[in-house]
Design a protein around this motif. Sequence first.
Motif, PDB file in Angstrom:
ATOM      1  N   TYR A 106      98.483 107.612  73.275  1.00 28.81           N
ATOM      2  CA  TYR A 106      97.190 107.201  72.851  1.00 28.81           C
ATOM      3  C   TYR A 106      96.226 106.506  73.969  1.00 28.81           C
ATOM      4  CZ  TYR A 106      99.116 108.233  68.106  1.00 28.81           C
ATOM      5  OH  TYR A 106      99.640 109.085  67.212  1.00 28.81           O
ATOM      6  N   THR A 119      97.383 107.470  79.856  1.00 26.77           N
ATOM      7  CA  THR A 119      97.674 108.847  79.091  1.00 26.77           C
ATOM      8  C   THR A 119      98.799 109.501  79.959  1.00 26.77           C
ATOM      9  OG1 THR A 119      95.504 108.690  78.127  1.00 26.77           O
ATOM     10  CG2 THR A 119      96.809 110.730  77.861  1.00 26.77           C
ATOM     11  N   ILE A 173      99.319 113.730  73.467  1.00 25.77           N
ATOM     12  CA  ILE A 173      98.326 113.731  72.427  1.00 25.77           C
ATOM     13  C   ILE A 173      98.082 115.088  71.931  1.00 25.77           C
ATOM     14  CG2 ILE A 173      96.264 113.099  73.686  1.00 25.77           C
ATOM     15  CD1 ILE A 173      97.398 111.632  70.150  1.00 25.77           C
TER      16      ILE A 173
END
Length: 211
Positions: A106, A119, A173
């Motif tokens: 996230y 990330t 993600i």
Amino acid sequence: MFTSTERIKPDAQTIALYLENVLSHKYQIPTFQRDVVWEKENVKKLWDSIYKFYPLGSILVWKTNTKLESHREIGGIKLADNFHSHEYQYILDGQQRTTSLLTSIYGNKIANKENFNPTLYIDLTIELTNATDDISYAKRFLFWDEIDDRDGQIKVNTGRKNRYEDKLIVSLIDIIKNPGEIERNLHKNGYGDFENPYMQQLRRIREVLYN
């Protein structure tokens, strides 16, 4: 009176579900926990272990009706603050892994690394050669500063930036939120066969996240 086996109960969760519960403020971290020491290499090695389906280890959570002073965020992601409940859940062991997993997927920020994006991306072109392969993970799992070539200024990153633009390097993600789009891009570029190694890589990391 409860016995220790009655009081301590294992609960299996997928990585994706566990992190959703963290984001929904189900868990808190008491302030007596030590600060997280976050390092890029350690995060990559954690994901390498997960990628190989090695045991991640347990996360010890204490359920209690006692409200403790707790941290307000994990990896820059805000947690519930000043709320009241009949039951609280505190992470007693596993803060380091939780922070690494949460920020890998996230994003957000890491203490003392304000300009760094945590990330994590995976290069679908990097295959796992065998179970004892302890080298390829460094090329398979990448942070943005290992991909961005700054318009050709960082030559060592140019190949990776091209694979990123070709949708062969994708974020974790996106694998969670947009797996269909990633598959469509692979099909569009001629990598859509079931046995294609890039498709195999995608299936493997999806299985890891939801196993």
